[in-house]
Design a protein around this motif. Structure first.
Motif, mmCIF file in Angstrom:
data_model
loop_
_atom_site.group_PDB
_atom_site.id
_atom_site.type_symbol
_atom_site.label_atom_id
_atom_site.label_comp_id
_atom_site.label_asym_id
_atom_site.label_seq_id
_atom_site.Cartn_x
_atom_site.Cartn_y
_atom_site.Cartn_z
ATOM 1 N N THR A 1 0.851 -1.193 0.000
ATOM 2 C CA THR A 1 0.000 0.000 0.000
ATOM 3 C C THR A 1 0.886 1.242 0.000
ATOM 4 N N GLU A 2 2.014 1.122 -0.672
ATOM 5 C CA GLU A 2 2.960 2.236 -0.717
ATOM 6 C C GLU A 2 3.363 2.538 -2.149
ATOM 7 N N LEU A 3 3.519 3.827 -2.417
ATOM 8 C CA LEU A 3 4.016 4.241 -3.717
ATOM 9 C C LEU A 3 5.476 3.823 -3.846
ATOM 10 N N PRO A 4 5.834 3.140 -4.926
ATOM 11 C CA PRO A 4 7.228 2.735 -5.103
ATOM 12 C C PRO A 4 8.112 3.923 -5.483
ATOM 13 N N ASN A 5 9.397 3.761 -5.258
ATOM 14 C CA ASN A 5 10.370 4.772 -5.638
ATOM 15 C C ASN A 5 10.400 4.881 -7.164
ATOM 16 N N LEU A 6 10.133 6.089 -7.673
ATOM 17 C CA LEU A 6 10.049 6.320 -9.115
ATOM 18 C C LEU A 6 11.369 6.021 -9.817
ATOM 19 N N ASP A 7 12.492 6.340 -9.183
ATOM 20 C CA ASP A 7 13.797 6.102 -9.804
ATOM 21 C C ASP A 7 14.122 4.615 -9.905
ATOM 22 N N LEU A 8 13.724 3.827 -8.904
ATOM 23 C CA LEU A 8 14.026 2.400 -8.891
ATOM 24 C C LEU A 8 13.015 1.563 -9.674
ATOM 25 N N TYR A 9 11.746 1.971 -9.632
ATOM 26 C CA TYR A 9 10.668 1.184 -10.239
ATOM 27 C C TYR A 9 9.747 2.083 -11.071
ATOM 28 N N PRO A 10 10.226 2.639 -12.175
ATOM 29 C CA PRO A 10 9.412 3.605 -12.927
ATOM 30 C C PRO A 10 8.099 3.027 -13.468
ATOM 31 N N LYS A 11 8.127 1.805 -14.006
ATOM 32 C CA LYS A 11 6.904 1.219 -14.572
ATOM 33 C C LYS A 11 5.892 0.887 -13.477
ATOM 34 N N LEU A 12 6.359 0.318 -12.372
ATOM 35 C CA LEU A 12 5.473 0.011 -11.254
ATOM 36 C C LEU A 12 4.902 1.293 -10.660
ATOM 37 N N SER A 13 5.731 2.311 -10.531
ATOM 38 C CA SER A 13 5.261 3.604 -9.991
ATOM 39 C C SER A 13 4.138 4.171 -10.839
ATOM 40 N N LYS A 14 4.316 4.104 -12.152
ATOM 41 C CA LYS A 14 3.282 4.616 -13.058
ATOM 42 C C LYS A 14 1.989 3.815 -12.921
#
Length: 155
Positions: free
Chosen positions: A38-51
């Protein structure tokens, strides 16, 4: 076990129950965190998952910024969002999980409103990446909850 129902505008909505047993069973809160986030992933580490999380899993905006949101009933939240920040996952006295939602200072913009982990619906990152759609994933370990879900899926 699953069923597919059609929502008001004709979009299919699948309700799926999965049983995990043996070595795949979730034994503690740490196991839950490995499957459900239930947490937003780190955009730099996981760009596709974050999106994908930002696109499919963020609840809102609602509340005073959007009183016409479907989750608002008589100017009150009906879906229990936004949630509270939680430093770790815990199981409450009724057997329901309170998922880890750390204040990581990561946010996304949705319709001009800033949303953070308080607004993130529980999901399995693996399923989200595989199917790229809203896949609300919850942990259930109480027989009364399982009976309710079973009844809901079979009706």
């Amino acid at each position: 076990m699953y069923t597919v129902e059609f929502q008001k505008i004709g979009i299919p909505h699948a309700l799926i129950l999965l049983w995990l047993n043996g070595e795949n069973r979730l034994h503690n809160e740490s196991d839950i965190d490995k499957i459900i986030s239930t947490e937003l992933p780190n955009l730099d580490l996981y760009p596709k998952l974050s999106k994908s999380v930002a696109t499919y899993m963020m609840h809102g905006p609602c509340g005073l910024v959007n009183l016409k949101s479907p989750c608002m009933k008589e100017r009150k939240y009906s879906k229990y969002f936004p949630k509270k920040f939680e430093n770790s996952t815990a199981i409450d006295d009724d057997g329901y999980p309170c998922y880890q939602r750390r204040d990581m200072r990561i946010s996304v913009q949705k319709n001009g409103v800033t949303l953070d982990n308080k607004n993130d619906a529980p999901c399995s990152p693996m399923l989200l990446m595989r199917y790229e759609g809203h896949i609300n994933t919850k942990y259930c370990n109480k027989s009364n909850s399982i009976k309710y879900l079973f009844k809901y899926v079979t009706n």
